[in-house]
Scaffold this active site. Structure first.
Site, PDB file in Angstrom:
ATOM      1  N   GLY A  46       3.629   0.660  -2.093  1.00 17.67           N
ATOM      2  CA  GLY A  46       2.701  -0.183  -2.828  1.00 17.67           C
ATOM      3  C   GLY A  46       3.396  -0.897  -3.965  1.00 17.67           C
ATOM      4  CD  GLN A  51       4.618  -1.484  -9.571  1.00 21.71           C
ATOM      5  OE1 GLN A  51       3.909  -1.668  -8.595  1.00 21.71           O
ATOM      6  NE2 GLN A  51       5.517  -0.516  -9.635  1.00 21.71           N
ATOM      7  CB  CYS A  89       5.722   4.672 -10.031  1.00 19.68           C
ATOM      8  SG  CYS A  89       5.328   3.006 -10.604  1.00 19.68           S
ATOM      9  CG  LEU A  90       8.486   0.844  -5.798  1.00 17.08           C
ATOM     10  CD1 LEU A  90       8.149  -0.475  -5.115  1.00 17.08           C
ATOM     11  CD2 LEU A  90       9.704   1.483  -5.153  1.00 17.08           C
ATOM     12  CG  HIS A 131       0.415   4.463  -7.898  1.00 24.44           C
ATOM     13  ND1 HIS A 131       1.240   5.522  -8.225  1.00 24.44           N
ATOM     14  CD2 HIS A 131       1.105   3.347  -8.236  1.00 24.44           C
ATOM     15  CE1 HIS A 131       2.360   5.037  -8.748  1.00 24.44           C
ATOM     16  NE2 HIS A 131       2.308   3.729  -8.756  1.00 24.44           N
ATOM     17  CD  GLU A 132       0.832   0.285  -5.975  1.00 25.70           C
ATOM     18  OE1 GLU A 132       1.119  -0.524  -6.878  1.00 25.70           O
ATOM     19  OE2 GLU A 132       1.597   1.206  -5.629  1.00 25.70           O
ATOM     20  CG  HIS A 135       0.833  -0.301 -11.356  1.00 25.26           C
ATOM     21  ND1 HIS A 135       1.710   0.041 -12.369  1.00 25.26           N
ATOM     22  CD2 HIS A 135       1.299   0.312 -10.248  1.00 25.26           C
ATOM     23  CE1 HIS A 135       2.654   0.843 -11.888  1.00 25.26           C
ATOM     24  NE2 HIS A 135       2.428   1.035 -10.600  1.00 25.26           N
TER      25      HIS A 135
HETATM   26 ZN    ZN Z   1       3.555   2.284  -9.449  1.00 22.70          ZN
END
Ligand code: ZN
Length: 157
Positions: A46, A51, A89-90, A131-132, A135
């Protein structure tokens, strides 16, 4: 398409509130394409627009089950149950934590054609939606209320 730079924890964009998309312009379509390339390059499941430094309510979620989902102005319209599972998380590379999330969620969003779509997910997909979408409101999985505990990288599970 272009690969975008993924912002890391500490970048103020990750803590900001993202604005809804009012019109799906060519710029938004390009952003969706670039986000997809960035997500595939990073091998994640995701990615949210903040991000990559864009404060707009856009997320991508990709699982084996669903393929790539593009969610514009996503909202969680139903949730039930609870799961305590591992998340990463990226924007927080190399770390994982156990989080508390609903077991099942239903999301409503626009697709790139401007059509309203609904998706219901359990397990990983439910976690990814939560999660997304978090953000978009400047929240990370490591925040109190979501994080149960960080996972020791040497821990055997
Ligand atoms: Zn994330």
């Amino acid at each position: 398409m272009a690969k975008l730079r993924i912002r890391k924890k500490g970048d103020p964009t990750l803590r900001s509130h993202s604005r809804p998309v009012d019109k799906i312009t060519d710029r938004i379509i390009t952003l969706l394409d670039d986000m997809a390339e960035t997500l595939h390059d990073a091998d994640g499941c995701g990615l949210a627009a903040p991000q990559v430094g864009v404060r707009r309510r856009i997320v991508l979620v990709e699982t084996e089950e669903t393929g790539l989902l593009e969610l514009i102005n996503p909202e969680i319209i139903a949730s039930e149950g609870e799961q305590l599972e591992q998340e990463g998380c990226l924007s927080i590379p190399g770390e994982w934590g156990i989080t508390r999330r609903p077991a099942k969620v239903t999301v409503r969003a626009l697709n790139r054609a401007g059509e309203t779509c609904e998706y219901t997910g359990e397990g990983l997909l439910a976690r990814a939606f939560c999660h997304e979408i978090d953000h978009l409101d400047g929240k990370l999985y490591t925040d109190p209320g979501t994080l149960v505990r960080m996972v020791d990288p040497d821990e055997d599970e």
